[in-house]
Design a protein around this motif. Structure first.
Motif, mmCIF file in Angstrom:
data_model
loop_
_atom_site.group_PDB
_atom_site.id
_atom_site.type_symbol
_atom_site.label_atom_id
_atom_site.label_comp_id
_atom_site.label_asym_id
_atom_site.label_seq_id
_atom_site.Cartn_x
_atom_site.Cartn_y
_atom_site.Cartn_z
ATOM 1 N N ASN A 75 6.894 -14.754 -12.690
ATOM 2 C CA ASN A 75 6.894 -13.983 -10.767
ATOM 3 C C ASN A 75 6.476 -12.563 -10.776
ATOM 4 O OD1 ASN A 75 9.309 -13.120 -8.255
ATOM 5 N ND2 ASN A 75 7.358 -15.092 -8.158
ATOM 6 N N LEU A 76 7.025 -11.698 -11.438
ATOM 7 C CA LEU A 76 7.087 -10.483 -11.876
ATOM 8 C C LEU A 76 5.359 -9.880 -11.957
ATOM 9 C CD1 LEU A 76 10.536 -8.937 -12.858
ATOM 10 C CD2 LEU A 76 9.504 -8.550 -10.562
ATOM 11 N N ALA A 77 5.166 -10.928 -13.240
ATOM 12 C CA ALA A 77 3.766 -10.426 -13.486
ATOM 13 C C ALA A 77 2.641 -10.782 -12.828
ATOM 14 C CB ALA A 77 3.556 -11.104 -14.759
ATOM 15 N N ARG A 78 3.124 -11.957 -11.848
ATOM 16 C CA ARG A 78 2.375 -12.173 -10.712
ATOM 17 C C ARG A 78 2.029 -11.363 -10.198
ATOM 18 N NH1 ARG A 78 -2.442 -14.941 -10.434
ATOM 19 N NH2 ARG A 78 -1.427 -16.676 -11.191
ATOM 20 N N ARG A 79 2.667 -10.726 -9.208
ATOM 21 C CA ARG A 79 2.836 -10.099 -8.458
ATOM 22 C C ARG A 79 1.834 -8.458 -8.006
ATOM 23 N NH1 ARG A 79 9.789 -8.896 -6.858
ATOM 24 N NH2 ARG A 79 8.166 -7.568 -6.289
ATOM 25 N N ALA A 80 3.014 -8.262 -9.969
ATOM 26 C CA ALA A 80 1.600 -6.994 -10.396
ATOM 27 C C ALA A 80 0.436 -7.332 -10.609
ATOM 28 C CB ALA A 80 2.257 -7.168 -11.981
ATOM 29 N N VAL A 81 -0.377 -8.325 -10.837
ATOM 30 C CA VAL A 81 -1.389 -8.819 -11.049
ATOM 31 C C VAL A 81 -1.965 -8.040 -9.404
ATOM 32 C CG1 VAL A 81 -3.061 -10.852 -11.251
ATOM 33 C CG2 VAL A 81 -1.239 -9.644 -13.371
ATOM 34 N N ASP A 82 -1.014 -9.609 -8.461
ATOM 35 C CA ASP A 82 -1.767 -9.405 -7.119
ATOM 36 C C ASP A 82 -2.287 -7.818 -6.726
ATOM 37 O OD1 ASP A 82 -1.966 -12.274 -6.899
ATOM 38 O OD2 ASP A 82 -0.291 -12.644 -6.553
ATOM 39 N N ALA A 83 -1.088 -7.347 -7.181
ATOM 40 C CA ALA A 83 -0.812 -6.198 -5.934
ATOM 41 C C ALA A 83 -2.015 -5.333 -5.781
ATOM 42 C CB ALA A 83 0.023 -5.297 -6.379
ATOM 43 N N ILE A 84 -2.296 -5.483 -7.793
ATOM 44 C CA ILE A 84 -3.208 -4.239 -8.775
ATOM 45 C C ILE A 84 -5.052 -4.594 -8.536
ATOM 46 C CG2 ILE A 84 -3.505 -5.154 -11.178
ATOM 47 C CD1 ILE A 84 -3.284 -1.492 -9.701
ATOM 48 N N GLU A 85 -5.077 -6.321 -8.597
ATOM 49 C CA GLU A 85 -6.727 -6.053 -8.308
ATOM 50 C C GLU A 85 -6.817 -6.744 -6.628
ATOM 51 O OE1 GLU A 85 -5.969 -10.918 -8.913
ATOM 52 O OE2 GLU A 85 -6.925 -10.905 -10.949
ATOM 53 N N ALA A 86 -6.302 -5.747 -5.651
ATOM 54 C CA ALA A 86 -6.381 -5.243 -4.562
ATOM 55 C C ALA A 86 -7.047 -3.999 -4.158
ATOM 56 C CB ALA A 86 -5.035 -4.869 -3.237
ATOM 57 N N THR A 87 -6.625 -3.240 -5.834
ATOM 58 C CA THR A 87 -7.186 -1.837 -5.686
ATOM 59 C C THR A 87 -8.521 -1.445 -7.297
ATOM 60 O OG1 THR A 87 -5.422 -1.377 -7.616
ATOM 61 C CG2 THR A 87 -5.058 -1.299 -5.254
ATOM 62 N N ASP A 88 -9.348 -0.613 -7.102
ATOM 63 C CA ASP A 88 -9.994 -0.233 -8.148
ATOM 64 C C ASP A 88 -9.347 0.316 -9.339
ATOM 65 O OD1 ASP A 88 -9.437 1.907 -6.666
ATOM 66 O OD2 ASP A 88 -11.360 2.677 -6.204
ATOM 67 N N ASP A 89 -8.455 0.367 -9.210
ATOM 68 C CA ASP A 89 -7.500 1.178 -10.676
ATOM 69 C C ASP A 89 -7.590 0.317 -12.042
ATOM 70 O OD1 ASP A 89 -6.715 2.106 -12.451
ATOM 71 O OD2 ASP A 89 -4.260 2.063 -11.864
ATOM 72 N N VAL A 90 -8.509 0.102 -12.299
ATOM 73 C CA VAL A 90 -9.013 -0.263 -13.883
ATOM 74 C C VAL A 90 -8.587 -0.606 -15.028
ATOM 75 C CG1 VAL A 90 -10.826 -1.453 -15.090
ATOM 76 C CG2 VAL A 90 -11.523 -0.012 -12.733
ATOM 77 N N ARG A 91 -7.591 0.620 -14.400
ATOM 78 C CA ARG A 91 -6.502 0.516 -16.254
ATOM 79 C C ARG A 91 -5.743 0.396 -15.745
ATOM 80 N NH1 ARG A 91 -3.984 1.591 -21.164
ATOM 81 N NH2 ARG A 91 -1.702 2.544 -20.494
ATOM 82 N N GLY A 92 -4.778 -0.067 -14.264
ATOM 83 C CA GLY A 92 -3.816 -0.750 -13.855
ATOM 84 C C GLY A 92 -3.773 -2.274 -13.910
ATOM 85 N N GLN A 93 -5.448 -2.708 -13.945
ATOM 86 C CA GLN A 93 -5.525 -3.718 -14.112
ATOM 87 C C GLN A 93 -5.390 -4.647 -15.373
ATOM 88 O OE1 GLN A 93 -9.114 -4.608 -12.383
ATOM 89 N NE2 GLN A 93 -9.064 -4.668 -10.583
ATOM 90 N N CYS A 94 -5.727 -3.490 -15.847
ATOM 91 C CA CYS A 94 -6.058 -3.806 -17.790
ATOM 92 C C CYS A 94 -4.052 -3.928 -18.804
ATOM 93 C CB CYS A 94 -6.851 -2.370 -18.737
ATOM 94 S SG CYS A 94 -5.807 -2.553 -20.139
#
Length: 842
Positions: A160-179
């Protein structure tokens, strides 16, 4: 005028120079931060060293950012403990929330890697409290939280926490954070055993991390793909991905990732049966590294692979040794996991306590503010606050007392048998070992009693299990009252009880006489149940020098009591060992899966024998030696390149030497002892010729498992069963209308009896011989019975022509289904299959 212009220019330069210098420093700090994630850590370290001469010109924030990169590089290079202390010191300073959250993310991961769980969870809770000040960094910390919860077994929460992190970072252009977020998502699915899903996330991680220019996380993604491919039995793919990951980890200087990847590569080589020497070297180096790191879980995984490698090479002794090491390391890893879980729960509890304390302090602050406006109102609110505080303290006291009671109850339940309320088997052995050692150290007598209810199965069958339970419950009560403080009493399992006394055999016999005097019929649902007990006694002596041997000898005495008529007590000193029934030989079958197939008769013969020989798989051997430590492993007579006929002669001689010596001998053979086995028949025949009683007890054979696993009824078409080399050497014609079984197909054509592996030439010769009767596309089956309950049988179907390229074990069987339809005899009508379910044939 010129002088005035020069002076103005000089003043302007003095004003702008610090700004230019500061801009230059900021660009160098930013460059160091970028290199930390996109290149080998040595490059950013070199830039840090080059900046040391200007350290005094750095602002506080710049110094903190540089120190963070240095400490992160230290952890990557293997200095995790030193890096962790440095990160702790850095977090004690004042700094912007965004930088603090970044440092928390790295510090938590380093703490988890060296299993400093208290710090990891404490820092996680602290970091989460800073998210309102820097919400843009939420994905990073949520990913770290997912990683920690994965390690403590909170799989659903981690996903659940990992999914929240992915959903939050995909709304940005932070490629490092998406990685990073995709990496944590893949890890959470991996631990949830969703291997195909985890593999998809790993591929997405690789793409994102390539765009971010982070070589460590790209390599980590490839390692994840290799691991998931291995879990789905795609070991060629796992090997390819693993080699890429290893190369990139080494290039990036990330030692921990490189060692993990070596395990995946070694596993793929072992399963694929190729380059086993390379796999051996990889595992030896990896085991040495993990032992230095004291990583129990990784040691267990490495030892398991070494056991599989040794078994693949036919070295069953080494396989069993590595398997024992793996079990020991697994137990240590489970202890670590329990400690990790306990730390997590403790931190959660402490956090909630702090939250309650903060709430109380805030309430007190509000009361103090209200005091300014009205004294009487302040007194009233103060009283209310004190009542709330007392109520909270009372509630906490009640909860703590309840928690202590529950812990005591759970501990009691883990150490006692729920039916008789005596100690359970494990606790009897645990306390008994300490008592036995004290008695030996102080020179006192120590005695073991093993007792059970006579014909207990008849009690259950005739009166029901409720009656049997009532008999056990009352017997447990009487035993507890008679033993009291003078010994240790427990239920060993079923209807068997173990009593360990600080005293000699006379005291044990007195105790049993008193116990028998108390035994009375029990009544259940109107039925009266009469029962008696038999018991065996053994006092510690020069033979019984360990608790295990002492209890074993008492158990043997119990068997003599059963054989002598039941309702009696037998001491080990009543008759010399081996004098009861004279010598003899019994050959028994262990079945294919010992835990499922072994019969009670077989177990009884093993326990009763004076000498036990075993020629079984390592798992069955380990089970037998758990209750017969003196069992002799006949597998030690085998060796690479040694003629198996010589091995058979040596095994025959070893068994017959003990039989001729007048001992009761039990020889345990894998599967059915009389199927495709020369030695069992030979020793039974020789013993009978010498006038010694000898017999063979059947066991479940591989052929019996084959019919069950493949759903084949041999009565439908008939079956022709022979050894593959026998079929090649002699002019045997297969019955193509029926089922044909060729055993030990891997050893086809081996007339030297020295091979343990398949050779293409022998397999090709077998195929060419079979093509005389079968078409090349005829479907055949390579069958291997499962040897453990957690395994599945092998049933690989393929055209006959593809047999030379298939994978083989020494025990692989070739199953050739019938070709075409049955033809009736000349002049006969149609033939239907007999209805064998209605009545037996004459």
């Amino acid at each position: 005028m010129d002088r005035l212009s020069k002076l103005s220019f000089l003043l302007l330069a003095l004003v702008l120079l610090p700004a230019f210098a500061q801009d230059n420093l900021e660009s160098r700090v930013s460059e160091i931060e970028t290199l930390a994630f996109t290149a080998h850590w040595r490059e950013s370290n070199e830039r840090i060293a080059a900046l040391a001469s200007q350290a005094g010109q750095l602002s506080t924030g710049q110094r903190q950012r540089i120190e963070y990169v240095r400490l992160r590089n230290m952890a990557l290079a293997g200095g995790s403990k030193e890096a962790l202390e440095g990160l702790a010191d850095l977090l004690s300073e004042e700094m912007p929330a965004a930088l603090r959250i970044r440092i928390y993310g790295t510090a938590i991961s380093v703490a988890a890697n060296i299993e400093d769980w208290s710090r990891a969870f404490t820092w996680l809770n602290e970091g989460l409290s800073y998210l309102p000040e820097a919400p843009e960094h939420a994905p990073n910390l949520l990913g770290t939280a997912s990683y920690l919860h994965t390690l403590v077994g909170e799989t659903d929460k981690a996903r659940n926490l990992a999914r929240r992190a992915v959903d939050a970072i995909e709304a940005t252009d932070d490629v490092r954070g998406q990685c990073v977020a995709l990496s944590e998502m893949a890890l959470a699915e991996d631990h949830a055993r969703n291997y195909s899903v985890a593999e998809e996330w790993r591929h997405r991680q690789i793409d994102a991390c390539r765009r971010a220019g982070d070589p460590v996380f790209v390599a980590l993604g490839k390692y994840g793909v290799a691991k998931m491919a291995a879990r789905q039995d795609r070991h060629d793919e796992a090997w390819t991905w693993g080699r890429e990951a290893l190369s990139e980890f080494e290039a990036a200087g990330y030692a921990a990732g490189a060692w993990s990847t070596r395990l995946v590569i070694a596993e793929s080589l072992i399963v694929s049966n190729r380059d086993l020497d390379h796999a051996q070297q990889l595992l030896a180096d990896t085991l040495r590294y993990y032992r230095e790191q004291e990583s129990s879980l990784a040691i267990a995984e490495t030892e398991h692979l070494l056991a599989r490698l040794a078994e693949r090479r036919g070295d069953l002794t080494s396989a069993l040794a590595h398997l024992k090491q793996a079990i020991s390391a697994s137990e240590a890893a489970e202890a670590d996991a329990r400690a990790r879980r306990l730390t997590y729960l403790q931190v959660e509890f402490d956090t909630r306590m702090k939250e309650q304390q903060i709430a109380l302090l805030e309430a007190e602050k509000e009361l103090a503010a209200l005091q300014v406006t009205a004294t009487r109102r302040w007194q009233w609110l103060l009283a209310a606050g004190l009542v709330a505080l007392l109520a909270t303290a009372l509630l906490l006291t009640v909860l703590l007392r309840r928690s202590f009671r529950e812990r005591r109850r759970y501990r009691w339940q883990s150490e006692h048998d729920s039916l008789t309320r005596l100690l359970n088997y494990q606790q009897v052995r645990r306390e008994g070992e300490a008592a036995f050692e004290r008695a030996r150290r102080e020179g006192r007598a120590f005695t073991a009693i093993v007792a059970d209810i006579d014909r207990f199965k008849e009690v259950n069958d005739r009166h029901g299990h409720a009656a049997g339970d009532e008999a056990l419950r009352w017997l447990g009560t009487w035993i507890a009252e008679e033993v009291g403080e003078q010994g240790i009493a427990g239920r060993s399992g079923g209807d068997e009880f173990t009593i360990l006394l600080d005293g000699g055999r006379d005291q044990a016999q007195d105790l049993l006489r008193r116990l028998r005097g108390r035994i009375a019929p029990v009544t259940v649902f109107g039925h009266t149940v009469h029962f008696s007990i038999s018991a065996g006694i053994c006092q510690a002596n020069d033979h019984a020098t360990t608790l295990e041997q002492l209890v074993h000898d008492a158990d043997q005495a119990l068997y003599r009591a059963k054989y002598d008529g039941r309702d009696r007590t037998v001491c080990t000193s009543d008759a010399p060992s081996g004098a009861r029934e004279g010598g003899g030989l019994v050959v028994v079958g262990s079945g294919i899966e010992f835990g499922r197939h072994v019969s009670e008769r077989c177990l009884s013969e093993i326990r009763e024998a004076q000498v036990v020989f075993c020629l079984t798989d390592p798992f069955a051997l380990a089970m037998i030696q758990s209750f017969r430590p003196d069992a002799i492993n006949l597998g030690a007579y085998y060796a690479d390149g040694k003629d198996r006929r010589q091995t058979y002669r040596e095994i025959d001689a070893a068994i017959m030497a003990e039989v001729i010596a007048g001992k009761r001998v039990c020889a345990v053979f894998y599967g059915h002892p009389g199927v495709f086995a020369d030695v069992p028949h030979a020793v039974v025949r020789k013993a009978r010729e010498a006038g010694i009683p000898a017999r063979m007890e059947p066991g479940v054979s591989a052929e019996a498992c084959l019919y069950a696993d493949l759903g084949i009824d041999p009565g439908q078409r008939g079956v022709q069963s022979m050894e593959a080399t026998h079929f090649l050497h002699y002019e045997r014609v297969p019955d193509t209308a029926g089922l044909v079984l060729l055993w030990q197909v891997a050893l086809s054509g081996d007339l030297t009896c020295t091979r343990f592996h398949a050779e293409p030439e022998g397999l090709q010769a077998l195929v060419e011989r079979l093509l005389l009767w079968y078409p090349p596309e005829h479907e055949v089956i390579l069958y291997e019975a499962a040897r453990l309950p957690i395994e599945s049988p092998r049933a690989d179907r393929m055209p006959l022509r593809d047999l030379p390229g298939a994978r083989y074990e020494e025990y692989t069987t070739l199953v050739i289904p019938p070709l075409g339809e049955l033809r009736s005899a000349a002049g006969a009508g149609p033939v239907d299959a007999p209805d064998r379910g209605a009545a037996p044939a004459d």
